[in-house]
Design a protein around this motif. Structure first.
Motif, mmCIF file in Angstrom:
data_model
loop_
_atom_site.group_PDB
_atom_site.id
_atom_site.type_symbol
_atom_site.label_atom_id
_atom_site.label_comp_id
_atom_site.label_asym_id
_atom_site.label_seq_id
_atom_site.Cartn_x
_atom_site.Cartn_y
_atom_site.Cartn_z
ATOM 1 N N SER A 1 0.793 -1.474 0.080
ATOM 2 C CA SER A 1 0.046 0.185 0.092
ATOM 3 C C SER A 1 0.762 1.337 -0.021
ATOM 4 N N VAL A 2 1.960 1.148 0.813
ATOM 5 C CA VAL A 2 3.028 2.630 0.601
ATOM 6 C C VAL A 2 3.494 2.625 -0.642
ATOM 7 N N CYS A 3 3.898 1.622 -1.295
ATOM 8 C CA CYS A 3 4.491 1.702 -2.558
ATOM 9 C C CYS A 3 3.355 2.295 -3.420
ATOM 10 N N SER A 4 2.275 1.745 -3.488
ATOM 11 C CA SER A 4 1.156 2.193 -4.499
ATOM 12 C C SER A 4 0.685 3.465 -3.961
ATOM 13 N N ASP A 5 0.694 3.969 -2.673
ATOM 14 C CA ASP A 5 0.243 5.423 -2.488
ATOM 15 C C ASP A 5 1.669 6.217 -2.938
ATOM 16 N N LEU A 6 2.770 5.977 -2.846
ATOM 17 C CA LEU A 6 3.958 6.579 -3.137
ATOM 18 C C LEU A 6 4.050 6.882 -4.814
ATOM 19 N N LEU A 7 3.445 5.937 -5.591
ATOM 20 C CA LEU A 7 3.267 6.106 -7.162
ATOM 21 C C LEU A 7 2.258 7.040 -7.529
ATOM 22 N N LEU A 8 1.164 6.882 -6.695
ATOM 23 C CA LEU A 8 0.018 7.854 -6.877
ATOM 24 C C LEU A 8 0.542 9.355 -6.782
ATOM 25 N N ARG A 9 1.317 9.443 -5.413
ATOM 26 C CA ARG A 9 1.778 10.793 -5.109
ATOM 27 C C ARG A 9 2.985 11.461 -6.185
ATOM 28 N N ILE A 10 3.453 10.447 -6.926
ATOM 29 C CA ILE A 10 4.412 11.059 -8.214
ATOM 30 C C ILE A 10 3.379 11.398 -9.089
ATOM 31 N N ASP A 11 2.396 10.540 -9.381
ATOM 32 C CA ASP A 11 1.471 11.227 -10.657
ATOM 33 C C ASP A 11 1.038 12.458 -10.197
ATOM 34 N N SER A 12 0.435 12.793 -9.215
ATOM 35 C CA SER A 12 0.007 13.921 -8.686
ATOM 36 C C SER A 12 1.085 14.929 -8.770
ATOM 37 N N MET A 13 2.374 14.803 -8.632
ATOM 38 C CA MET A 13 3.370 15.812 -8.798
ATOM 39 C C MET A 13 3.534 16.285 -10.197
ATOM 40 N N VAL A 14 3.671 15.035 -11.056
ATOM 41 C CA VAL A 14 3.768 15.464 -12.591
ATOM 42 C C VAL A 14 2.394 16.198 -13.059
ATOM 43 N N LEU A 15 1.359 15.922 -12.561
ATOM 44 C CA LEU A 15 -0.025 16.625 -13.127
ATOM 45 C C LEU A 15 0.007 18.162 -12.688
ATOM 46 N N ASN A 16 0.668 18.180 -11.366
ATOM 47 C CA ASN A 16 0.911 19.766 -10.784
ATOM 48 C C ASN A 16 2.088 20.393 -11.134
ATOM 49 N N ASN A 17 2.644 19.763 -12.250
ATOM 50 C CA ASN A 17 3.808 20.380 -12.490
ATOM 51 C C ASN A 17 4.969 20.564 -11.548
ATOM 52 N N VAL A 18 5.088 19.776 -10.576
ATOM 53 C CA VAL A 18 5.971 19.845 -9.783
ATOM 54 C C VAL A 18 7.257 19.041 -10.247
ATOM 55 N N ILE A 19 7.139 18.014 -10.996
ATOM 56 C CA ILE A 19 8.445 17.572 -11.504
ATOM 57 C C ILE A 19 8.117 16.954 -12.922
ATOM 58 N N SER A 20 9.003 16.844 -13.709
ATOM 59 C CA SER A 20 8.871 16.483 -15.141
ATOM 60 C C SER A 20 8.243 14.964 -15.369
ATOM 61 N N PRO A 21 7.989 14.783 -16.581
ATOM 62 C CA PRO A 21 7.388 13.489 -16.667
ATOM 63 C C PRO A 21 8.872 12.455 -16.688
ATOM 64 N N GLY A 22 9.957 13.027 -17.269
ATOM 65 C CA GLY A 22 11.090 12.086 -17.280
ATOM 66 C C GLY A 22 11.782 11.773 -16.001
ATOM 67 N N GLU A 23 11.571 12.816 -14.839
ATOM 68 C CA GLU A 23 11.868 12.515 -13.653
ATOM 69 C C GLU A 23 10.858 11.537 -12.927
ATOM 70 N N ALA A 24 9.661 11.954 -13.255
ATOM 71 C CA ALA A 24 8.672 10.967 -12.407
ATOM 72 C C ALA A 24 8.671 9.358 -13.133
#
Length: 709
Positions: free
Chosen positions: A126-149
């Motif tokens: 669950s922690v791993c899955s939640d972390l991956l969903l947070r990474i998705d959110s960072m990309v959508l909010n332009n916090v990180i680039s798709p490449g870094e994600a």
């Protein structure tokens, strides 16, 4: 003589001072009935005067000169003894009930302990899955680039254990803090697991009691248990069961997708189900698409699911995801195949491949589609029906999701093999997928393609080499006799003693005779008839089974698998009607008892070997019980397999053993050839027909094949 018997009945010692003689009298004696009334015995007093015994008798009944009624006294004593014996039996029953309750509590404690240990594993996922969903959110909010994600996702996938140790609390961390910790997290050795994204229309328990839903969850959990990363994208239906979604959150981002010539906004929800990251897509402009009572079965199903399929791909690209495999399911999301290769393959998904799962080809069969016509002033409307395959549509509708109808409406692409004026969405999924898995536990590839493809046979023949068969499974983390916390004693194929203990406990709990329960139960077989969820109860057939049980001298248990169903009401009626000491009808659902029934039964009657939603035959084999179909009067000719090299291991086992065995034959073998029966069951128990077994192997083989293309 009578006096001696009476004394013995009351437990009075046989000595001279207690004998009935003229030289002595009894000390006061009274026997009380249940209502505390004194009986009609005589009261005697012994008086000693000097050296002589003087006898005085006084009748309680008022007759001072009446003689003692020894016959009545003996009869009264017998009644009191019977009463005391009855009370003793009641006390023993209460004691046994207390012991069963104690055992049930111990089983529950054991079950909770197992669940707690399993929960630690689920928390990791669950922690791993939640972390991956947070990474998705960072990309959508332009916090990180798709490449870094993409690099961060690979980091999480490759270091699940380490990630859990460092990031086991993420809910209260902001994006910047979490991103800083991720960037500082050291890289280690990389694992070789696949990253799979399911694009599907259902998943259990969000959508219960459907074969695709159970399959998506079952195979996803099996893959994650063995080191692969699995995500699920599905529509956010209004009817979803969201109770078991951990950390459900609505993302505050803009997520647009193309449909009908325009970009439309979608609301994105994320959460974790059984350790699997889940993304739910909710259309805003077309909100009515998924706000209905049913999952499918509507005239505009193509529009609904083509919108969702395009929105899923738009979301994957915007998040910068680069999965190894996009896993599609049935015709509903088969349109992803053409969309991927015509539009999205060059948008950062060059290394991604497509796998399509076909859960049978029934959608190819013709059915009536309803079309509604409303006049310009909306004064009246009417409907008319046309016979079409569920997965065919008018070619021009492909443009709704951005596809080119003229380019795709060709015989070697999406054009339907029968009706040339329509396109076939499932055919398009087969043509545009790198691999096609046909889900069938019993039928081999040859039978599925040539006998059950409903007009899709020419296309399947062309793409024969990329077709493979995979069986369904069940969750062995819950259903395993070697670790089942509900059982009084666990067992496995190497040590079957625990099954005998389970049978005795089951018989005791249901008040059945334990005769011949030792070793192989060769005299009195125990047969259970378990009705799966959603099954319709055939009362006439059930009464026939009961009559058969009476004639064959076998014990029978009837039980449903869900609470509050119409079936349970029918069972309640039959329970009142049927009175037999060898038959038990269990109306109230009891999970612990259900596990004990599987473990303690010699035979489990099943409705069918062909229903993918019915896991009862698979569980029966796991618990050393023979799955036999309801038809019990003669051997059943199913003609399952013509080509053993194409068949699943489950299909081979069923065809060579229980698939062609009637209840009569099974009972005869238990009684007359117990060693052969025992060997059958041991061989069956050694097979792994869970999601983690043959089904998992077939999927990993398919993923590996397409990644090497």
């Amino acid at each position: 003589m009578m006096a001696t018997l009476f004394n013995a009945a009351l437990g009075i010692p046989s000595s001279p001072c207690f004998s009935f003689s003229k030289q002595s009298t009894l000390s006061p004696l009274r026997c009380l009935r249940n209502n505390q009334d004194v009986n009609g015995f005589h009261e005697h007093r012994l008086e000693i005067e000097g050296d002589k015994n003087v006898e005085k008798s006084k009748s309680i009944t008022g007759d001072d000169h009446a003689k003692p009624d020894f016959s009545g006294m003996f009869e009264e004593a017998q009644q009191n003894i019977l009463y005391l014996n009855k009370e003793r039996l009641k006390a023993i029953d209460e004691l046994n009930k207390t012991k069963r309750e104690k055992q049930s509590l111990l089983s529950m404690v054991k079950k909770l302990t197992v669940e707690k240990m399993a929960g630690a594993c689920r928390d990791n996922q669950s922690v791993c899955s939640d972390l991956l969903l947070r990474i998705d959110s960072m990309v959508l909010n332009n916090v990180i680039s798709p490449g870094e994600a993409s690099e961060l996702r690979r980091l999480v996938i490759s270091h699940k254990v380490g990630v859990y140790d460092v990031f086991n609390v993420t809910a209260n961390k902001g994006d910047s803090e979490l991103l800083g910790e991720l960037r500082q997290f050291s890289y280690g050795s990389k694992k070789s697991g696949f990253h799979i994204v399911h694009i599907c229309t259902e998943m259990a328990p969000l959508v219960p009691n459907r074969s695709i839903a159970s399959y998506v969850t079952g195979i996803s959990r099996a893959l994650q248990r063995k080191g692969h990363l699995v995500e699920v994208i599905m529509p956010k239906y209004a009817s979803l069961n969201l109770d078991e979604v951990q950390g459900l959150r609505k993302l505050t981002i803009e997520a647009y997708s193309y449909f009908n010539g325009q970009l439309h906004e979608n609301r994105i929800w994320t959460g974790v189900v059984h350790g699997i990251g889940v993304t739910l897509i909710e259309p805003l402009r077309y909100s009515s698409f998924f706000s209905r009572e049913m999952i499918n079965g509507y005239p505009d199903d193509f529009e609904r699911f083509s919108y969702f399929s395009r929105a899923s791909l738009d979301y994957i690209v915007k998040c910068g995801k680069q999965p190894d495999v996009l896993h599609l399911h049935n015709w509903e999301t088969a349109i992803v195949g053409p969309l991927f290769w015509d539009i999205f393959a060059n948008q950062g998904l060059e290394n991604t491949r497509i796998l399509l799962t076909c859960h049978g080809f029934n959608s190819q069969a013709s059915s009536v589609k309803l079309f509604y016509i409303v006049n310009a002033k909306k004064l009246f409307s009417f409907a008319y029906g046309v016979m079409f395959s569920l997965c065919t549509e008018q070619p021009d509708k492909l443009a709704l999701c951005g596809l080119d109808p003229e380019r795709l409406n060709l015989p070697d692409r999406l054009q339907d093999n029968i009706n040339m004026e329509r396109v076939n969405i499932l055919k398009g999924g087969v043509v545009y997928s790198n691999r096609v898995l046909i889900m069938s536990s019993v039928h081999p590839k040859h039978t599925m393609v040539h006998n059950l493809s409903h007009g899709l046979e020419p296309t399947l023949n062309i793409h024969w080499d990329k077709l493979a068969i995979a069986p369904y499974g069940f969750d062995k983390s819950t259903w395993d006799p070697s670790s089942d916390s509900f059982l009084p004693e666990n067992f496995n194929a190497e040590n079957m003693n625990g099954k005998v203990v389970c049978k005795v406990r089951l018989q005791q709990q249901l008040g059945l005779s334990e005769r011949a329960s030792n070793i192989l139960a060769s005299v009195l077989p125990l047969v259970a008839c378990i009705f799966p969820k959603g099954a319709e109860l055939d009362v006439h057939k059930m009464k026939g089974i009961i009559l058969h049980a009476r004639q064959q001298n076998i014990q029978f248990i009837f039980m449903g698998t869900n609470e509050g169903s119409v079936m349970n009401q029918t069972l309640e009626g039959l329970k009142k009607e049927i009175k037999d000491n060898k038959i038990r009808i269990v109306v109230k659902y009891d999970e612990a008892l259900l596990h004990l029934v599987f473990a303690g039964s010699d035979i489990i009657l099943c409705q069918s070997f062909l229903d993918p939603t019915d896991e009862i035959p698979l569980k029966a084999l796991r618990y050393g019980a023979a799955p036999i179909t309801h038809l019990c009067e003669a051997t059943i000719n199913r003609n399952f397999i013509h080509h053993d090299q194409e068949a699943t291991k489950y299909s081979q086992l069923i065809n060579s053993t229980f698939g062609n065995m009637s209840l009569n034959l099974a009972v005869d073998e238990i009684r007359n050839n117990p060693s052969k029966w025992r060997q059958r069951m041991i061989e069956a128990m050694t097979q792994d027909f869970s999601w983690d077994g043959e089904c998992y192997d077939a999927h990993v083989e398919a993923y590996s094949a397409i990644k090497n293309l």
